[in-house]
Scaffold this motif. Structure first.
Motif, PDB file in Angstrom:
ATOM      1  N   THR A 102       0.908  -1.096  -0.088  1.00 54.88           N
ATOM      2  CA  THR A 102      -0.181  -0.024  -0.353  1.00 54.88           C
ATOM      3  C   THR A 102       1.130   1.651   0.053  1.00 54.88           C
ATOM      4  O   THR A 102       0.080   2.481   0.338  1.00 54.88           O
ATOM      5  N   ILE A 103       2.616   0.771   0.255  1.00 54.25           N
ATOM      6  CA  ILE A 103       3.059   2.005   0.423  1.00 54.25           C
ATOM      7  C   ILE A 103       2.977   2.799  -1.552  1.00 54.25           C
ATOM      8  O   ILE A 103       3.989   1.865  -1.995  1.00 54.25           O
ATOM      9  N   HIS A 104       2.930   4.344  -2.216  1.00 50.96           N
ATOM     10  CA  HIS A 104       3.351   4.617  -2.504  1.00 50.96           C
ATOM     11  C   HIS A 104       3.901   5.833  -2.704  1.00 50.96           C
ATOM     12  O   HIS A 104       4.950   6.757  -1.713  1.00 50.96           O
ATOM     13  N   ASP A 105       5.183   6.650  -3.496  1.00 53.81           N
ATOM     14  CA  ASP A 105       6.407   7.626  -3.811  1.00 53.81           C
ATOM     15  C   ASP A 105       5.352   8.803  -3.933  1.00 53.81           C
ATOM     16  O   ASP A 105       3.959   8.435  -4.512  1.00 53.81           O
ATOM     17  N   GLU A 106       5.612   9.528  -4.811  1.00 51.36           N
ATOM     18  CA  GLU A 106       5.410  10.866  -4.321  1.00 51.36           C
ATOM     19  C   GLU A 106       4.654  10.943  -5.879  1.00 51.36           C
ATOM     20  O   GLU A 106       3.595  11.912  -5.740  1.00 51.36           O
ATOM     21  N   ALA A 107       4.916  10.266  -6.559  1.00 52.30           N
ATOM     22  CA  ALA A 107       4.046  10.055  -7.714  1.00 52.30           C
ATOM     23  C   ALA A 107       3.229   9.128  -8.712  1.00 52.30           C
ATOM     24  O   ALA A 107       2.478   9.454  -9.141  1.00 52.30           O
ATOM     25  N   GLY A 108       3.111   8.162  -6.699  1.00 50.65           N
ATOM     26  CA  GLY A 108       2.371   7.741  -6.327  1.00 50.65           C
ATOM     27  C   GLY A 108       2.552   6.343  -7.359  1.00 50.65           C
ATOM     28  O   GLY A 108       1.446   5.498  -7.413  1.00 50.65           O
ATOM     29  N   LYS A 109       3.484   5.878  -7.578  1.00 52.01           N
ATOM     30  CA  LYS A 109       4.054   4.888  -7.864  1.00 52.01           C
ATOM     31  C   LYS A 109       4.077   4.259  -6.455  1.00 52.01           C
ATOM     32  O   LYS A 109       4.593   4.562  -5.508  1.00 52.01           O
ATOM     33  N   GLN A 110       3.742   2.322  -6.689  1.00 48.67           N
ATOM     34  CA  GLN A 110       3.990   1.277  -6.037  1.00 48.67           C
ATOM     35  C   GLN A 110       5.310   1.187  -5.426  1.00 48.67           C
ATOM     36  O   GLN A 110       6.460   1.377  -6.330  1.00 48.67           O
ATOM     37  N   VAL A 111       5.908   1.444  -3.972  1.00 44.93           N
ATOM     38  CA  VAL A 111       7.653   1.046  -3.724  1.00 44.93           C
ATOM     39  C   VAL A 111       7.406  -0.010  -3.583  1.00 44.93           C
ATOM     40  O   VAL A 111       8.970  -0.454  -4.043  1.00 44.93           O
ATOM     41  N   PHE A 112       7.022  -0.728  -3.211  1.00 42.12           N
ATOM     42  CA  PHE A 112       7.113  -2.011  -3.431  1.00 42.12           C
ATOM     43  C   PHE A 112       6.344  -2.672  -4.337  1.00 42.12           C
ATOM     44  O   PHE A 112       5.283  -3.079  -4.075  1.00 42.12           O
ATOM     45  N   PRO A 113       7.067  -3.668  -5.558  1.00 36.16           N
ATOM     46  CA  PRO A 113       6.482  -3.492  -6.502  1.00 36.16           C
ATOM     47  C   PRO A 113       5.842  -5.376  -5.756  1.00 36.16           C
ATOM     48  O   PRO A 113       6.066  -6.175  -5.058  1.00 36.16           O
ATOM     49  N   THR A 114       4.041  -6.020  -6.495  1.00 36.15           N
ATOM     50  CA  THR A 114       3.638  -6.931  -5.859  1.00 36.15           C
ATOM     51  C   THR A 114       4.930  -7.903  -5.850  1.00 36.15           C
ATOM     52  O   THR A 114       3.733  -9.125  -5.405  1.00 36.15           O
ATOM     53  N   GLY A 115       5.079  -8.188  -7.152  1.00 37.41           N
ATOM     54  CA  GLY A 115       5.088  -9.480  -7.303  1.00 37.41           C
ATOM     55  C   GLY A 115       6.655  -9.522  -6.920  1.00 37.41           C
ATOM     56  O   GLY A 115       7.328 -11.136  -6.693  1.00 37.41           O
ATOM     57  N   GLY A 116       7.390  -8.818  -6.222  1.00 37.53           N
ATOM     58  CA  GLY A 116       9.341  -9.018  -5.927  1.00 37.53           C
ATOM     59  C   GLY A 116       8.746  -8.670  -4.149  1.00 37.53           C
ATOM     60  O   GLY A 116       9.890  -9.095  -3.774  1.00 37.53           O
ATOM     61  N   THR A 117       7.282  -8.362  -3.452  1.00 37.38           N
ATOM     62  CA  THR A 117       6.973  -8.470  -2.119  1.00 37.38           C
ATOM     63  C   THR A 117       7.529 -10.161  -1.616  1.00 37.38           C
ATOM     64  O   THR A 117       6.532 -10.162  -2.203  1.00 37.38           O
ATOM     65  N   ARG A 118       8.323 -10.296  -0.497  1.00 39.20           N
ATOM     66  CA  ARG A 118       8.978 -11.239  -0.171  1.00 39.20           C
ATOM     67  C   ARG A 118       8.879 -10.761   1.435  1.00 39.20           C
ATOM     68  O   ARG A 118      10.315 -10.113   1.922  1.00 39.20           O
ATOM     69  N   VAL A 119       8.374 -11.910   2.367  1.00 41.83           N
ATOM     70  CA  VAL A 119       8.799 -11.476   3.617  1.00 41.83           C
ATOM     71  C   VAL A 119       8.995 -12.466   4.714  1.00 41.83           C
ATOM     72  O   VAL A 119       7.754 -13.876   4.746  1.00 41.83           O
ATOM     73  N   LEU A 120      10.500 -12.643   5.347  1.00 41.31           N
ATOM     74  CA  LEU A 120      10.509 -14.287   6.015  1.00 41.31           C
ATOM     75  C   LEU A 120      10.733 -13.878   7.204  1.00 41.31           C
ATOM     76  O   LEU A 120      11.511 -12.800   6.828  1.00 41.31           O
ATOM     77  N   ALA A 121      10.033 -14.993   8.102  1.00 46.93           N
ATOM     78  CA  ALA A 121      11.142 -15.164   9.443  1.00 46.93           C
ATOM     79  C   ALA A 121      11.572 -15.994   9.376  1.00 46.93           C
ATOM     80  O   ALA A 121      11.127 -17.616   9.338  1.00 46.93           O
ATOM     81  N   TYR A 122      12.297 -15.898  10.110  1.00 45.06           N
ATOM     82  CA  TYR A 122      13.258 -17.115  10.765  1.00 45.06           C
ATOM     83  C   TYR A 122      14.086 -17.280  11.985  1.00 45.06           C
ATOM     84  O   TYR A 122      13.997 -15.680  12.596  1.00 45.06           O
ATOM     85  N   PRO A 123      13.491 -17.820  13.154  1.00 41.09           N
ATOM     86  CA  PRO A 123      13.636 -18.145  14.673  1.00 41.09           C
ATOM     87  C   PRO A 123      15.207 -18.581  14.556  1.00 41.09           C
ATOM     88  O   PRO A 123      15.772 -19.429  14.228  1.00 41.09           O
TER      89      PRO A 123
END
Length: 134
Positions: A31-52
Motif C-alpha cells: 500500500t506504500i506509494h511514492d510522491e508520484a503515486g507509484k507503488q514502492v514495493f512491487p507486488t510480484g517482488g514483495t516477500r516477507v520471510l521470518a526465521y527463528p
C-alpha cells in the motif's frame, strides 16, 4: 527486489503469530506509494520471510528476554521522505502486532530499512512479476 526479513528469538512463537505478522507487513508494503503515486514495493517482488534464531543471547541473560529484528530492503532511488514513510508505516504495524506482548513481556524490536545502491549483480528469474505487470 523488496524483501523483508524477520529474525527473532523463538521464545515468542507461543505468544504471537509470526505468520500473521508476515502477512500484515506484506500487505502494508503493497500500500506504500511514492510522491508520484507509484507503488514502492512491487507486488510480484514483495516477500516477507521470518526465521527463528537457533541460538541467541539477549541482554544480561537474567530473564528470557525476546528480540525481533526486521530488515526491509528496497531498491535505490526512493526519496528520504518515502523511506521515512515506509519505515513509519511498517513500524506502526509491528507495534500494533506486538502490543499484547509489550504489555506483559520483556521484548526489544528493531526495524531497519536498507537500500541497495552498490549491487554488482542482481540476477532474477520469476514467473511472479509478469503476473502482476499486466
Amino acid at each position: 527486489m523488496p524483501h523483508c526479513v524477520i529474525l527473532y528469538t523463538p521464545n515468542i512463537e507461543t505468544r504471537t503469530d509470526v505468520g500473521a505478522l508476515c502477512r500484515k507487513l506484506a500487505d502494508t508494503m503493497l500500500t506504500i506509494h511514492d510522491e508520484a503515486g507509484k507503488q514502492v514495493f512491487p507486488t510480484g517482488g514483495t516477500r516477507v520471510l521470518a526465521y527463528p534464531a537457533a541460538h541467541y543471547a539477549v541482554a544480561d541473560g537474567e530473564e528470557d528476554y525476546a528480540f525481533v529484528y526486521i530488515n526491509v530492503r528496497m531498491g535505490a532511488g526512493r526519496s528520504a521522505e518515502v523511506q521515512q514513510k515506509a519505515g513509519d508505516r511498517l513500524m506502526e504495524v509491528v507495534r500494533e502486532h506486538f502490543a499484547p506482548l509489550f504489555a506483559q513481556e520483556l521484548i526489544g524490536i528493531t526495524l531497519q530499512i536498507d537500500e541497495s545502491p552498490g549491487q554488482v549483480y542482481d540476477g532474477k528469474h520469476s514467473t511472479l512479476h509478469p503476473l502482476f505487470n499486466k
